[in-house]
Design an enzyme around this catalytic site. Structure first.
Site, PDB file in Angstrom:
ATOM      1  CD  GLU A 304       0.115  -1.352   3.148  1.00 24.54           C
ATOM      2  OE1 GLU A 304       0.354  -1.452   4.359  1.00 24.54           O
ATOM      3  OE2 GLU A 304       0.124  -2.333   2.376  1.00 24.54           O
ATOM      4  CG  HIS A 328      -6.173  -5.377   1.281  1.00 21.49           C
ATOM      5  ND1 HIS A 328      -6.759  -6.010   2.355  1.00 21.49           N
ATOM      6  CD2 HIS A 328      -4.902  -5.090   1.676  1.00 21.49           C
ATOM      7  CE1 HIS A 328      -5.880  -6.105   3.352  1.00 21.49           C
ATOM      8  NE2 HIS A 328      -4.745  -5.547   2.956  1.00 21.49           N
ATOM      9  CD  GLU A 329      -2.451  -3.733  -1.012  1.00 18.35           C
ATOM     10  OE1 GLU A 329      -2.003  -2.963  -0.144  1.00 18.35           O
ATOM     11  OE2 GLU A 329      -2.442  -4.968  -0.876  1.00 18.35           O
ATOM     12  CG  HIS A 332      -3.442  -0.681   3.606  1.00 18.73           C
ATOM     13  ND1 HIS A 332      -3.307  -0.819   4.968  1.00 18.73           N
ATOM     14  CD2 HIS A 332      -3.266  -1.928   3.077  1.00 18.73           C
ATOM     15  CE1 HIS A 332      -3.055  -2.082   5.259  1.00 18.73           C
ATOM     16  NE2 HIS A 332      -3.022  -2.780   4.130  1.00 18.73           N
ATOM     17  CD  GLU A 351      -2.266  -5.384   6.447  1.00 14.79           C
ATOM     18  OE1 GLU A 351      -3.300  -5.396   5.751  1.00 14.79           O
ATOM     19  OE2 GLU A 351      -1.169  -4.957   6.020  1.00 14.79           O
ATOM     20  CG  ASP A 407       8.946  -9.565   7.341  1.00 11.59           C
ATOM     21  OD1 ASP A 407       8.297  -8.496   7.307  1.00 11.59           O
ATOM     22  OD2 ASP A 407       9.973  -9.761   6.671  1.00 11.59           O
ATOM     23  CE1 TYR A 415      -3.263  -8.548   5.236  1.00 13.60           C
ATOM     24  CE2 TYR A 415      -2.006  -9.586   6.993  1.00 13.60           C
ATOM     25  CZ  TYR A 415      -2.054  -8.819   5.848  1.00 13.60           C
ATOM     26  OH  TYR A 415      -0.901  -8.324   5.309  1.00 13.60           O
TER      27      TYR A 415
END
Length: 639
Positions: A304, A328-329, A332, A351, A407, A415
């Site tokens: 994003e 979705h992006e 953001h 998320e 990560d 999510y």
């Protein structure tokens, strides 16, 4: 970042521990900026060496040259500093494999050499860079170059691109990879504006997460401005043979020439998505919204980066069935970019909110059937994932990720569990009330970084207290602070899946053949449901029958492929192996390739095949994907 709705289980790997940082002293909150509300005092992030309670980066000036032969970025990073602690004498930055040759401090006109020192490299966090400027100088200028193996950059030879003529480079800064190409405070708790001057070979177009001009000449000399404050993980750069195609006055697509028209057609509804999101959550505050379609080696579905979403080409399938990734992006732009988690332990604030907003956009633009099917698939994927997830990693409000690679927090929990929690609140309080609450959250926390405690406070003050009797404190606590999915949660339902399930059941029982199934109108989501509901293994006759009827092997739809190929491996259907090899050689998106590599690694024969394929694919893969695949293959003893 998108771990898309159509996802399989991810694995959370706890990494080496390090000493937990001490709690910083409180500092006064800075005044509200022209681009947002007052920011909470910056705090120490356990995944960063930075000390923002002492000094904070407010602006970044980059002047970098892109060198494809050396696979480096080289030049200067100039940091504007806001000294919070008047007794502080040092600026501590994050770095990873950077070659720093000179550091200066000054006021922008006069510069003096400043002392700097690298600490021994940490296996996860890189090297702490400590700079001692002259007095509390307002600026520090660092002359440096990146490593050819920088974890946040991928360098591609012309042969790895669609056009085969021009090299390609792109960044991936989330979660803590920005430090591998810029020395800075690499934490989402610090936001800064930036300017950049980038030089490239003259036949290469450069883009950044900034004000890209669709009409800019391709001359090898580019300047960028990002006037809104962003955290380091949203700093992005790309360079290659890129052309622009508009889809509206404020939105468009950048891609290699061979992909540009196809991508623009697939993403032609982007303006509708922007208008929908604005109607729900307030104005889009970033100027342009463009999409850069990267080569298939991009390790994620999307990223994003503000003003310039990075997207995988694997969602371009010709029927718009996977364009919820763009929703979705885009989402953001409110949840994540506008209001950011202050550290990665609260990634659900980015998320979970974004997955909820994405689904609302998808519903408004493409209908409730598609939105519900995607939510069902996501919830089913999360249910399976939780079976292999440690209870401590099933919380929305995680404990500090001390000593861990952030990560690893990128699982389905932040999510889908986050989305499920917000859907629960919508159900209890009503859509209109909840929409107003969510918009107020975005408006009042715009351009700031926040944690779960602040959201819980805001939730109780602005929604729970003002609408009593709808949800209990115990229910909210269960969602945020307990593992798993609450027993009182209502699963999503998709009526269109009933037909899919019935058809599969009858076929497995031998009551019908594939020719008897009316699949002519099925989209990606229906096919995903059809395959995911299959038994662990099929007989040779069954899997051959499916492949003959539906031609799953060699499908151009990667969402179908990443489910079909593991099924063929479990079922011993070796006829699919050449297509599997081709797929793994061309796709670098982790979510798509990891289930296949993981399944192959379960048998000696499969592991040998996987290692052979990976050796050929490795040069074209992103460092993040390489690390993931190596981890799976290295866990097994050589056959």
């Amino acid at each position: 970042m998108r771990l898309p709705v159509l996802m399989l289980a991810a694995v959370l790997l706890p990494l080496a521990a390090c000493q937990k940082p001490s709690t910083p002293e409180a500092t006064p909150a800075p005044p509200a900026s022209s681009t947002g509300s007052a920011e909470a005092p910056p705090v120490r992030d356990e995944n960063s060496f930075a000390e923002p309670q002492k000094v904070v980066i407010k602006h970044l000036d980059l002047d970098l040259a892109v060198d494809f032969d050396k696979k480096t970025l080289a030049g200067t990073a100039t940091l504007d500093l806001d000294w919070k602690d008047k007794t502080a004498t040092a600026l501590v930055l994050d770095s990873r494999d950077l070659n720093v040759t000179k550091v200066e401090s000054g006021d922008g006109t006069t510069w003096q050499d400043a002392k700097f020192e690298f600490a021994a490299a940490h296996p996860i966090y890189g090297s702490k860079l400590t700079i001692t400027p002259v007095a509390q100088a307002p600026k520090v200028r660092i002359t440096y170059s990146t490593s050819p193996t920088a974890s946040g950059l991928q360098w591609m030879s012309p042969s790895m691109t669609l056009g085969k003529k021009t090299p390609f480079m792109f960044s991936q800064s989330e979660a803590i990879h920005a430090r591998s190409w810029v020395p800075l405070q690499d934490t989402p708790g610090v936001r800064f504006t930036y300017d950049a001057h980038i030089t490239t070979p003259k036949d290469v177009m450069a883009l950044m997460s900034a004000d890209n001009d669709p009409k800019a000449p391709r001359d090898g000399d580019y300047s960028f401005k990002m006037p809104q404050s962003i955290p380091s993980y949203l700093l992005a750069i790309s360079a290659g043979d890129l052309v622009f195609r508009p889809v509206s006055e404020r939105a468009g697509v950048w891609a290699e020439p061979a992909m540009a028209d196809k991508a623009a057609k697939e993403f032609e509804d982007t303006e509708k998505m922007i208008v929908t999101a604005e109607s729900l959550y307030g104005p889009y505050r970033w100027g342009r919204y463009d999409v850069l379609v990267l080569p298939p080696s991009f390790p994620y579905g999307g990223m994003e980066n503000p003003r310039l979403t990075f997207a995988t080409p694997t969602v371009i399938v010709g029927d718009k069935s996977l364009v919820s990734l763009i929703a979705h992006e885009l989402a953001h732009s409110w949840s994540g970019n506008l209001v950011t988690n202050s550290s990665w332990k609260d990634i659900w604030l980015n998320e979970g909110f974004t997955s909820y907003v994405e689904n609302r956009i998808t519903e408004a633009v493409y209908g409730s059937d598609l939105a519900q099917m995607e939510f069902v698939i996501a919830q089913n994927g999360l249910t399976e994932e939780l079976k292999e997830t440690l209870p401590k990693n099933q919380l929305l409000a995680l404990d500090p990720l001390t000593g861990e690679d952030p990560d690893n927090a990128l699982s389905g929990v932040p999510y889908t569990k986050g989305q499920w929690f917000l859907s629960f609140l919508e159900q209890r309080y009503g859509r209109g009330t909840f929409d107003a609450f969510l918009r107020k959250w975005f408006d009042e926390h715009a351009f700031t970084s926040q944690d779960s405690a602040e959201f819980e406070r805001f939730l109780n003050a602005e929604l729970v207290a003002k609408n009593p009797g709808k949800a209990t404190a115990e229910e909210i606590h269960t969602w945020l602070h307990e593992p798993g999915i609450p027993a009182f949660a209502t699963p999503a339902k998709a009526a269109r899946f009933d037909v899919i399930d019935e058809s599969r059941t009858h076929w497995l029982a031998g009551h019908m053949t594939p020719a008897d199934i009316d699949a002519s109108k099925w989209g990606t989501q229906e096919w995903v449901r059809f395959i995911e509901g299959m038994p662990e293994k099929l007989s040779a006759e069954q899997i051959e029958q499916l492949d003959a009827a539906y031609h799953f092997t060699g499908t151009p739809n990667a969402e179908i492929a990443q489910r079909w190929y593991p099924l063929t491996i479990r079922s011993g259907y070796t006829a699919a192996r050449p297509a599997i090899a081709d797929f793994l050689a061309t796709i670098g998106r982790r979510k798509l390739v990891m289930p296949i590599y993981s399944e192959l690694a379960k048998t000696p024969d499969g592991l040998a095949f996987a290692r052979e394929v990976f050796a050929k694919a490795r040069p074209a893969l992103h460092p993040i994907t390489i690390g993931s695949v190596e981890g799976v293959l290295a866990d097994k003893k050589a056959p």
